[in-house]
Design a protein around this motif. Sequence first.
Motif, mmCIF file in Angstrom:
data_model
loop_
_atom_site.group_PDB
_atom_site.id
_atom_site.type_symbol
_atom_site.label_atom_id
_atom_site.label_comp_id
_atom_site.label_asym_id
_atom_site.label_seq_id
_atom_site.Cartn_x
_atom_site.Cartn_y
_atom_site.Cartn_z
ATOM 1 N N UNK A 1 0.836 -1.202 0.000
ATOM 2 C CA UNK A 1 0.000 0.000 0.000
ATOM 3 C C UNK A 1 0.871 1.252 0.000
ATOM 4 N N UNK A 2 1.943 1.220 0.778
ATOM 5 C CA UNK A 2 2.858 2.366 0.788
ATOM 6 C C UNK A 2 3.414 2.619 -0.608
ATOM 7 N N UNK B 1 2.089 1.733 -3.478
ATOM 8 C CA UNK B 1 1.034 2.224 -4.376
ATOM 9 C C UNK B 1 0.825 3.717 -4.178
ATOM 10 N N UNK B 2 0.809 4.149 -2.917
ATOM 11 C CA UNK B 2 0.505 5.571 -2.690
ATOM 12 C C UNK B 2 1.665 6.451 -3.146
ATOM 13 N N UNK B 3 2.897 5.968 -2.997
ATOM 14 C CA UNK B 3 4.034 6.755 -3.505
ATOM 15 C C UNK B 3 3.962 6.840 -5.025
ATOM 16 N N UNK C 1 1.300 6.592 -6.951
ATOM 17 C CA UNK C 1 0.200 7.457 -7.399
ATOM 18 C C UNK C 1 0.601 8.917 -7.294
ATOM 19 N N UNK C 2 1.309 9.254 -6.212
ATOM 20 C CA UNK C 2 1.721 10.645 -6.063
ATOM 21 C C UNK C 2 2.617 11.056 -7.224
ATOM 22 N N UNK D 1 2.578 9.698 -10.226
ATOM 23 C CA UNK D 1 1.718 9.771 -11.411
ATOM 24 C C UNK D 1 0.970 11.098 -11.459
ATOM 25 N N UNK D 2 0.557 11.593 -10.290
ATOM 26 C CA UNK D 2 -0.181 12.858 -10.254
ATOM 27 C C UNK D 2 0.737 14.039 -10.555
ATOM 28 N N UNK D 3 1.961 13.946 -10.079
ATOM 29 C CA UNK D 3 2.863 15.076 -10.259
ATOM 30 C C UNK D 3 3.392 15.174 -11.691
ATOM 31 N N UNK E 1 1.828 14.959 -14.833
ATOM 32 C CA UNK E 1 1.164 15.925 -15.722
ATOM 33 C C UNK E 1 1.380 17.365 -15.283
ATOM 34 N N UNK E 2 1.407 17.585 -13.970
ATOM 35 C CA UNK E 2 1.633 18.953 -13.481
ATOM 36 C C UNK E 2 2.974 19.490 -13.966
ATOM 37 N N UNK F 1 -6.547 8.013 -7.357
ATOM 38 C CA UNK F 1 -5.286 8.750 -7.295
ATOM 39 C C UNK F 1 -5.325 9.801 -6.189
ATOM 40 N N UNK G 1 -4.979 8.247 -2.794
ATOM 41 C CA UNK G 1 -3.605 7.824 -2.526
ATOM 42 C C UNK G 1 -2.720 9.024 -2.205
ATOM 43 N N UNK G 2 -2.892 10.108 -2.959
ATOM 44 C CA UNK G 2 -2.076 11.295 -2.711
ATOM 45 C C UNK G 2 -2.364 11.843 -1.317
ATOM 46 N N UNK H 1 -0.806 9.642 1.200
ATOM 47 C CA UNK H 1 0.649 9.827 1.194
ATOM 48 C C UNK H 1 1.040 11.092 1.953
ATOM 49 N N UNK I 1 2.086 9.092 5.208
ATOM 50 C CA UNK I 1 3.285 8.349 4.835
ATOM 51 C C UNK I 1 4.489 9.246 4.602
ATOM 52 N N UNK J 1 -1.961 22.905 -9.182
ATOM 53 C CA UNK J 1 -2.782 22.377 -10.276
ATOM 54 C C UNK J 1 -4.129 23.088 -10.318
#
Lengths: 290, 349
Positions: A21-22, A24-26, A28-29, A31-33, A35-36, B125, B128-129, B132, B136, B152
Amino acid sequence: MTQIRPSRSNASIRQATNHIVTAISILSTIVVLVPLIAILFYLIYKGASSLNLAFFTHTPKPVGESGGGMANSIVGSSLVLLVASLMGIPIGIAGGVYLSEYGSGTWMGAIIRFTADVLNGVPSIVMGIAGYALIVVHQHHFSALAGGVTLSIMMIPTVTRTTEEMLRTVPNSLREAAYGLGVPRWRTVLSISLRSAAPGIITGCMLAFARVAGETAPLLFTAFGSNFWPHSLNEPIAALPLQIFVYALSPYDEWHRLAWAGSLVLITLIMLSVGLVRYVTSRGQLKGGM
Amino acid sequence: MSEPSRVEVPLLNMQVAEQSRRAPAPMVAKAPAGIRRFLHTQTSGAVADRAFGGLMLTCALSILAIVVLIVVMLLDQSKLSLHAFGLKFFFRTAWDPVSGDFGALPFIYGTLVTSFLALCIAVPLALCVAIFIMEISPAFLRTPIAFLTELLAAIPSVVYGLWAIFVLVPMMRDHLGPFLAKYFGWTGLFGGSNFGEGFLTAGIILSIMILPVISSITREVMGAVPISQKEAALALGATRWEMIRMSVLRNSRIGIVGAVILGLGRALGETMAVTMVIGNNPQISHSLFAPGHTLASVIANEFTEATGDLYLSALIEIGLALFLVTIVVNSIARLLVWAVTRGKPVAAH
């Protein structure tokens, strides 16, 4: 209450789940950053390479001629935003003063607060139609004024709610001290409550400003756009976001270039205005600047 | 609020007030004598009080008036279409400006499909962010990442559209689209020709735009979970994930649903970026590659070129529908978020 019970008997499986889970969350973060960072990179890369002096000094050239700029759009945007701020900010602040100082706990206050939240969530395109129906239909032509009023309507609820939130943080003992000295209520509101909450309120106004500065949809049917220098507030006027929209959808490379440059300028202006005000208010120089 | 600050703040402000009296504030000092006398007068206090309160109330009431005025104006401007088609307007698929035959179903379909896609991509997403950042991430990364995701939200819609046209659409056409068609073509969702513009591209750009909204509210809601709850789980031997699942997520689930609905409200009404990449075609098609239209994009696209009163009034009726739908969606979301953060403990020890 939740009954705490080991979800699996095996400790190593629980640890593995935790690690997965840790991870996955890293992931995803990241992946989100991506496009930005891609958006910011493209803006700076494409925008900076197309910026030149002409961009800030010239009006748009017809198709086929190279050069030309968006000077009239920058001026037009400033005018429309000026009208919007002059109307929206005082009304918004006054509304916030009512909600916090006069109407807190009353049913009237509750209704107005709820309406402000509703108005805040109305899509910008609907605001555009509303501006069209309220002003353009009666004026019979598009105008900078209509655009400004439409944007001011979008600013009011944001300013009202932040002003209210900020005034609520002012301790009551301050107001009571003023009353105890015989200061009338209106003077207390102006000189004690508003003055103490000024930095937060100014930040709120800037955020509302930044939000409407990039709006395109409300201006489509109100300010409409123009290729010339503005002469009065009573005629169609160019605006930076509108011009970016038109150029982005055009088939010409030259115009695409200008659209990127315009976007970079627009974002820089928004970030600068917000950043500047935040910096100044955080240093306490605007305290008591009401 | 601790005791010392209560004492200090008034003192500080009285000093400020003192200073401004000695070195008078420019507004009061330079005001004409009449106004100055009015500002300092004591007898007219009651009158001034009532006038000031009335002024504030008037400004607050103007918010109410604006909303009422918008509804009345939109109803008035769309009455032609309301009379011509009635409620069936929302179940008709025709959109033919030439023969004056209008129905909103293709746009409702487009709005629902793009918003649903956006939620499917953005919600996991964003969760999760938020997890995190809140639970985390090491402390030094927390602020920069939170700041970047907030950034954003500050980018104007039209800039997202510009980026989507020149980066996302070619990527969709040349890489992502063929990949999906090859491996997931059997689902029937990725058939037909792929020009890069369509429901899927619009859904992706929407998901990028609503992600910061969902993630920041989720963070706010998670922050309202008392630390004692988390410590209790950890003390009983839970791993970090078990603690997050049992204490954090369970306590904030209603608020998270509120955040998702708020994101939905944003997605439903988002206009410019969607208009620029959805392909603009008033048709219902099951392929996600197909070009479409949403309620908002059809207004943005056709409003200024609408010829004829019925055409214009049909577009305004679409706007009215969008207005009412977003009001309902946003009200539900606000209620849910409020239900969670209302009971925020003052100090969680």
